[in-house]
Enzyme design. Sequence first.
Site, PDB file in Angstrom:
ATOM      1  N   CYS A 116      -1.072   0.093  16.261  1.00 13.52           N
ATOM      2  CA  CYS A 116      -0.398  -0.235  14.990  1.00 13.52           C
ATOM      3  C   CYS A 116       0.224   1.045  14.433  1.00 13.52           C
ATOM      4  CB  CYS A 116      -1.402  -0.818  13.995  1.00 13.52           C
ATOM      5  SG  CYS A 116      -0.721  -0.938  12.326  1.00 13.52           S
TER       6      CYS A 116
ATOM      7  N   CYS B 265      -1.617   2.120  10.980  1.00 14.61           N
ATOM      8  CA  CYS B 265      -3.027   2.492  10.866  1.00 14.61           C
ATOM      9  C   CYS B 265      -3.178   4.019  10.799  1.00 14.61           C
ATOM     10  CB  CYS B 265      -3.819   1.935  12.050  1.00 14.61           C
ATOM     11  SG  CYS B 265      -4.347   0.212  11.830  1.00 14.61           S
TER      12      CYS B 265
ATOM     13  N   HIS C  63      -6.458  -2.460   8.503  1.00 14.77           N
ATOM     14  CA  HIS C  63      -5.414  -3.262   9.148  1.00 14.77           C
ATOM     15  C   HIS C  63      -5.531  -4.752   8.792  1.00 14.77           C
ATOM     16  CE1 HIS C  63      -2.516  -3.998  12.438  1.00 14.77           C
ATOM     17  NE2 HIS C  63      -3.211  -5.086  12.671  1.00 14.77           N
TER      18      HIS C  63
ATOM     19  N   ASN D 133       7.320  -8.249   2.485  1.00  9.44           N
ATOM     20  CA  ASN D 133       7.463  -9.444   3.316  1.00  9.44           C
ATOM     21  C   ASN D 133       6.110  -9.662   3.963  1.00  9.44           C
ATOM     22  OD1 ASN D 133      10.223  -9.405   2.758  1.00  9.44           O
ATOM     23  ND2 ASN D 133      10.662  -8.186   4.577  1.00  9.44           N
TER      24      ASN D 133
ATOM     25  N   GLY E  88       8.957 -13.443   9.235  1.00  8.38           N
ATOM     26  CA  GLY E  88       9.417 -12.526  10.276  1.00  8.38           C
ATOM     27  C   GLY E  88       8.641 -11.240  10.408  1.00  8.38           C
TER      28      GLY E  88
ATOM     29  N   SER F  71       5.680  -9.272  12.009  1.00  7.25           N
ATOM     30  CA  SER F  71       4.729  -9.424  13.106  1.00  7.25           C
ATOM     31  C   SER F  71       3.511  -8.523  12.906  1.00  7.25           C
ATOM     32  CB  SER F  71       5.401  -9.117  14.434  1.00  7.25           C
ATOM     33  OG  SER F  71       6.097  -7.886  14.327  1.00  7.25           O
TER      34      SER F  71
ATOM     35  N   HIS G 260      -0.629  -5.451   9.131  1.00  6.90           N
ATOM     36  CA  HIS G 260      -1.146  -4.329   8.325  1.00  6.90           C
ATOM     37  C   HIS G 260      -0.509  -4.385   6.925  1.00  6.90           C
ATOM     38  CE1 HIS G 260      -3.146  -0.252   8.424  1.00  6.90           C
ATOM     39  NE2 HIS G 260      -2.635  -0.358   7.204  1.00  6.90           N
TER      40      HIS G 260
ATOM     41  N   HIS H 128       1.377  -3.837   3.803  1.00  3.65           N
ATOM     42  CA  HIS H 128       2.334  -2.807   3.385  1.00  3.65           C
ATOM     43  C   HIS H 128       3.528  -3.451   2.693  1.00  3.65           C
ATOM     44  CE1 HIS H 128       4.218  -4.255   7.104  1.00  3.65           C
ATOM     45  NE2 HIS H 128       5.352  -3.681   6.720  1.00  3.65           N
TER      46      HIS H 128
ATOM     47  N   GLN I  58       7.820  -2.373   1.306  1.00  3.46           N
ATOM     48  CA  GLN I  58       8.927  -1.462   1.566  1.00  3.46           C
ATOM     49  C   GLN I  58       9.668  -1.145   0.277  1.00  3.46           C
ATOM     50  OE1 GLN I  58      11.333  -2.184   5.140  1.00  3.46           O
ATOM     51  NE2 GLN I  58      10.220  -4.102   5.358  1.00  3.46           N
TER      52      GLN I  58
HETATM   53 ZN   LIG Z   1      -2.695  -1.222  11.206  1.00  7.27          ZN
END
Ligand SMILES: [Zn+2]
Length: 347
Positions: free
Chosen positions: A45, A48, A108, A148, A154, A156, A159, A161, A163
């Site tokens: 990832c 991570c 995660h 998102n 969309g 994948s 984790h 987060h 933007q």
């Molecule tokens: Zn992660």
Amino acid sequence: MVWEERWHPLREEWVIVAAHRQDRPWSGSTVKNKSEELPEYVEDCYLCPGNARVSGMVNPQYRQTFVFDNDHPSVSTEAPIELTTPPGIFRNRPAHGIARVVCYSPKHNLTLGELAPAEIVNLVQVWQQQYKDLATRPEIEHVLIFENKGEAVGVSNPHPHCQIYATNFVFKTIETEARTSERHLAETGQVLFQDILAAEKEDGRRIIAENETAIAFLPYFARYAYEVFVAPKVTHPNIASLSDCETRDFADVLKRVLVKFDNLWQMPFPYVMPLHQAPVDGRDYPGFHFHIEFHPPLRKPNLLKYLAGPEIGGGNFLSDTSAEDKAAELRAQSDIHYKHLPKQEMR
Ligand SMILES: [Zn+2]
Ligand SMILES: [Zn+2]
């Protein structure tokens, strides 16, 4: 059953509500409900702690939130300046701006709603700092913070987060909301969003969560089945000027909404979550009221709301559900995340 058109005062457009269509036969595709258990740390990832990203940079062993410049920025200070002049009426300009990523947690396998209240308060403070940092740059006209969430929109990588796009233009929806708010203030002396809040409170059925200084509601004019707005009660054009108390209250209402979302179908609830803040183009926006909007794409656990003829073709939303029914569903959900409930209490 609701079948009518509802005016969206912020966007200045009609939403067609045709709730009787909700149960029409469906034989299209569905979204997979992934209930697989994810680990806390995933080796490949890029978000991570301790992992390398495509740029070669290595993430620190961060403990809470972690902000970095997007390795695949859509806008950048390094975007090309030398552009080919297009013919005739066409125009272009450099895609200047700053794109960042904010990791909510080193873990995660968490969603925003699973973070502890103090961690959500900390995240709101990170949003405030990022806004303050980016808003003052002369080339930046708007700071769009958004998450998102889920494969349905969309994403994948689960984790947790969000933007940030700090751009040299103002996004269309913000431009519309700034214009409608400004005109409403000039014409009535009132903040448009305050009038919306007053009408929501007067009705009461669509209020999802509330405390002393913050409120969440599923608006009368909702375009998506589970569309929810979260806002401070006092008007702030952006998130940065919330007091400490307002920040805590805002985080509290935000968490309750997120927990209800996840509880609805006992799965991580997919959504697009933009923070709507006034432009930072040097003008004042006293009529703009900062809020978060949730745009969840699902109508049912496995059923996407497809944007089709009316929405993409015509530009107005056709809602297949009634805002009052969907608000009642969310209000009925527990404020305790389903993953934290003792097993026997699981519904
Ligand atoms: Zn992660
Ligand atoms: Zn908005």
